[in-house]
Write a protein that holds these residues in place. Structure first.
Motif, mmCIF file in Angstrom:
data_model
loop_
_atom_site.group_PDB
_atom_site.id
_atom_site.type_symbol
_atom_site.label_atom_id
_atom_site.label_comp_id
_atom_site.label_asym_id
_atom_site.label_seq_id
_atom_site.Cartn_x
_atom_site.Cartn_y
_atom_site.Cartn_z
ATOM 1 N N VAL A 54 -58.164 -84.465 111.769
ATOM 2 C CA VAL A 54 -59.437 -84.476 112.544
ATOM 3 C C VAL A 54 -60.134 -83.236 112.618
ATOM 4 C CG1 VAL A 54 -60.321 -85.093 114.680
ATOM 5 C CG2 VAL A 54 -58.331 -86.507 114.189
ATOM 6 N N THR A 55 -59.745 -82.151 112.879
ATOM 7 C CA THR A 55 -60.531 -80.984 112.910
ATOM 8 C C THR A 55 -60.994 -80.690 111.632
ATOM 9 O OG1 THR A 55 -58.812 -79.804 114.516
ATOM 10 C CG2 THR A 55 -60.101 -78.572 113.232
ATOM 11 N N GLN A 56 -60.305 -80.838 110.350
ATOM 12 C CA GLN A 56 -61.035 -80.465 109.262
ATOM 13 C C GLN A 56 -61.990 -81.543 108.917
ATOM 14 O OE1 GLN A 56 -57.115 -80.569 106.779
ATOM 15 N NE2 GLN A 56 -56.776 -78.573 107.239
ATOM 16 N N SER A 57 -61.822 -82.813 109.192
ATOM 17 C CA SER A 57 -62.975 -83.719 108.977
ATOM 18 C C SER A 57 -64.204 -83.332 109.847
ATOM 19 C CB SER A 57 -62.515 -84.933 109.503
ATOM 20 O OG SER A 57 -63.440 -85.925 109.403
ATOM 21 N N ILE A 58 -64.104 -82.627 110.874
ATOM 22 C CA ILE A 58 -65.282 -82.190 111.735
ATOM 23 C C ILE A 58 -65.766 -81.053 110.868
ATOM 24 C CG2 ILE A 58 -65.946 -81.265 113.790
ATOM 25 C CD1 ILE A 58 -63.955 -82.828 115.210
ATOM 26 N N LEU A 59 -65.004 -80.192 110.672
ATOM 27 C CA LEU A 59 -65.647 -78.975 109.873
ATOM 28 C C LEU A 59 -66.320 -79.262 108.529
ATOM 29 C CD1 LEU A 59 -62.740 -76.380 110.431
ATOM 30 C CD2 LEU A 59 -64.934 -76.266 111.311
ATOM 31 N N SER A 60 -65.932 -80.402 107.986
ATOM 32 C CA SER A 60 -66.314 -80.619 106.597
ATOM 33 C C SER A 60 -67.720 -81.148 106.706
ATOM 34 C CB SER A 60 -65.525 -81.978 105.853
ATOM 35 O OG SER A 60 -65.648 -82.873 106.678
ATOM 36 N N ARG A 61 -68.122 -81.493 108.133
ATOM 37 C CA ARG A 61 -69.670 -81.964 107.878
ATOM 38 C C ARG A 61 -70.457 -80.622 107.902
ATOM 39 N NH1 ARG A 61 -68.670 -84.381 114.107
ATOM 40 N NH2 ARG A 61 -67.265 -85.954 113.647
ATOM 41 N N VAL A 62 -69.899 -79.442 107.904
ATOM 42 C CA VAL A 62 -70.883 -78.385 107.781
ATOM 43 C C VAL A 62 -71.418 -78.276 106.428
ATOM 44 C CG1 VAL A 62 -69.162 -76.632 106.467
ATOM 45 C CG2 VAL A 62 -70.886 -75.708 108.277
ATOM 46 N N HIS A 63 -71.117 -78.984 105.281
ATOM 47 C CA HIS A 63 -71.787 -79.012 104.122
ATOM 48 C C HIS A 63 -72.959 -80.192 103.899
ATOM 49 C CE1 HIS A 63 -68.216 -76.672 102.511
ATOM 50 N NE2 HIS A 63 -67.504 -77.472 103.122
ATOM 51 N N ASN A 64 -73.213 -81.029 104.955
ATOM 52 C CA ASN A 64 -74.422 -81.465 104.886
ATOM 53 C C ASN A 64 -74.815 -81.862 106.406
ATOM 54 O OD1 ASN A 64 -72.512 -83.269 106.454
ATOM 55 N ND2 ASN A 64 -72.412 -84.948 105.067
ATOM 56 N N THR A 65 -74.692 -80.746 106.958
ATOM 57 C CA THR A 65 -75.467 -80.333 108.207
ATOM 58 C C THR A 65 -76.231 -79.264 108.415
ATOM 59 O OG1 THR A 65 -73.484 -81.488 109.701
ATOM 60 C CG2 THR A 65 -75.101 -80.127 110.934
ATOM 61 N N PRO A 66 -77.473 -79.300 108.778
ATOM 62 C CA PRO A 66 -78.547 -78.091 108.796
ATOM 63 C C PRO A 66 -77.954 -77.037 109.792
ATOM 64 C CG PRO A 66 -79.701 -80.264 108.933
ATOM 65 C CD PRO A 66 -78.236 -80.736 108.843
ATOM 66 N N THR A 67 -78.311 -75.953 109.589
ATOM 67 C CA THR A 67 -77.764 -74.826 110.536
ATOM 68 C C THR A 67 -78.127 -75.107 111.666
ATOM 69 O OG1 THR A 67 -77.777 -73.318 108.355
ATOM 70 C CG2 THR A 67 -77.560 -72.403 110.875
ATOM 71 N N ALA A 68 -79.158 -75.460 112.112
ATOM 72 C CA ALA A 68 -79.877 -75.623 113.413
ATOM 73 C C ALA A 68 -79.026 -76.603 114.204
ATOM 74 C CB ALA A 68 -81.269 -75.944 113.480
ATOM 75 N N GLU A 69 -78.426 -77.525 113.383
ATOM 76 C CA GLU A 69 -77.625 -78.671 114.026
ATOM 77 C C GLU A 69 -76.344 -78.242 114.221
ATOM 78 O OE1 GLU A 69 -78.784 -82.182 112.365
ATOM 79 O OE2 GLU A 69 -80.760 -81.885 111.997
ATOM 80 N N LEU A 70 -75.649 -77.362 113.737
ATOM 81 C CA LEU A 70 -74.315 -77.050 113.805
ATOM 82 C C LEU A 70 -73.553 -77.060 115.051
ATOM 83 C CD1 LEU A 70 -73.652 -74.100 111.078
ATOM 84 C CD2 LEU A 70 -73.258 -76.502 110.780
ATOM 85 N N GLU A 71 -74.232 -76.503 116.051
ATOM 86 C CA GLU A 71 -73.553 -76.564 117.405
ATOM 87 C C GLU A 71 -73.223 -77.763 117.948
ATOM 88 O OE1 GLU A 71 -71.776 -74.629 120.502
ATOM 89 O OE2 GLU A 71 -72.879 -73.355 118.945
ATOM 90 N N THR A 72 -74.119 -78.873 118.051
ATOM 91 C CA THR A 72 -73.856 -80.048 118.403
ATOM 92 C C THR A 72 -72.945 -80.964 117.427
ATOM 93 O OG1 THR A 72 -75.923 -80.918 117.595
ATOM 94 C CG2 THR A 72 -75.897 -80.036 119.843
ATOM 95 N N ALA A 73 -73.316 -80.879 116.222
ATOM 96 C CA ALA A 73 -72.384 -81.879 115.236
ATOM 97 C C ALA A 73 -71.341 -81.046 114.824
ATOM 98 C CB ALA A 73 -73.571 -81.978 113.861
ATOM 99 N N VAL A 74 -71.120 -79.992 114.823
ATOM 100 C CA VAL A 74 -69.848 -79.318 114.141
ATOM 101 C C VAL A 74 -69.043 -78.536 115.207
ATOM 102 C CG1 VAL A 74 -68.686 -77.971 112.459
ATOM 103 C CG2 VAL A 74 -70.719 -79.491 111.868
ATOM 104 N N LEU A 75 -69.651 -77.436 115.611
ATOM 105 C CA LEU A 75 -68.891 -76.477 116.733
ATOM 106 C C LEU A 75 -68.264 -76.958 117.648
ATOM 107 C CD1 LEU A 75 -71.345 -73.341 116.048
ATOM 108 C CD2 LEU A 75 -69.412 -74.071 114.608
ATOM 109 N N THR A 76 -69.251 -77.705 118.335
ATOM 110 C CA THR A 76 -68.634 -78.324 119.831
ATOM 111 C C THR A 76 -67.395 -79.358 119.669
ATOM 112 O OG1 THR A 76 -70.614 -77.781 121.078
ATOM 113 C CG2 THR A 76 -69.240 -79.569 121.950
#
Length: 241
Positions: A54-76
């Motif tokens: 699950v964690t790795q699936s969330i982190l994999s979103r970083v490859h198609n998520t704009p940097t400005a959206e990382l906090e809500t889409a990936v980091l949290t």
């Protein structure tokens, strides 16, 4: 003739008479005990592995998520998933510490390396820094690099192998960041992995797997350098960089 027959029968019966069946009963009891320990630890590791996916699936979103959206889409969401893994790691540590560490650590070793790598990647994406081995131990609430007692802990080798996985993931991110229009990210990644590679050169590595992973780091460095070079040729490197 009767005496010869008696001697033959005694010779045939002798070895069997000298083997106590209790020896094998005792061995079976030990086998059953070890099987129970393995099943107990394997069940906890299976839970950790599922959470890790699950964690790795969330982190994999970083490859198609704009940097400005990382906090809500990936980091949290990643932080929440890592917290769940930390709780399982603590339960595993309490259970595993009842038994010899190096007899059983191969059961959880790779999954623990994945947890550490996820922590490293999450913290780098959030702050641009490399989390230390001691900070990993604090976050997971388990000992690290224990030498004076036989208990569950995170080894230096686990931390370094996890770091090679993190570098590999960042080398993937560099070209993907360009695709998303973030031209500063590859330079940030390039500086970081060069620093890590330089750090590895200071180590006298005894672990064969770790030496091979270290040798592969230079290919990740070159891969990111090629991305930065291409950006430079196209005049796309931000002026502040």
């Amino acid at each position: 003739m009767a005496d010869d027959t008696a001697m033959t029968n005694a010779a045939a019966a002798g070895p069997s008479a000298n083997v106590d069946p209790a020896i094998f009963s005792s061995l079976q009891a030990k086998i059953d005990e070890e099987t129970g320990i393995k099943d107990e630890l394997r069940a906890l590791v299976d839970t950790l592995s599922k959470q890790g996916r699950v964690t790795q699936s969330i982190l994999s979103r970083v490859h198609n998520t704009p940097t400005a959206e990382l906090e809500t889409a990936v980091l949290t969401p990643c932080a929440d998933s890592l917290a769940a893994q930390a709780a399982t790691v603590k339960i595993l540590a309490d259970a595993a510490s009842k038994y010899p560490f190096y007899k059983w650590n191969n059961i959880w070793q790779r999954d623990m390396q994945n947890v550490v790598s996820s922590l490293q990647l999450h913290d780098w994406l959030k702050a641009g820094n490399l989390i230390t081995l001691e900070e990993v131990g604090q976050r997971l609430n388990v000992p690290v690099n224990v030498k004076d007692e036989d208990t569950f802990h995170i080894t230096i080798e686990d931390y370094l192998l996890a770091l090679t996985y993190t570098i590999e993931e960042l080398s993937r991110l560099a070209p993907n960041a360009v695709t998303l229009g973030d031209y500063a990210r590859p330079l940030q990644i390039s500086r970081f992995i060069k620093d890590v590679h330089a750090g590895f050169q200071l180590l006298n590595l005894k672990n064969d797997i770790l030496r091979r992973r270290n040798d592969a780091l230079k290919y990740n460095v070159k891969k990111v350098e090629d991305v930065v070079y291409d950006l430079s040729l196209r005049g796309l490197i931000p002026k502040k960089e």
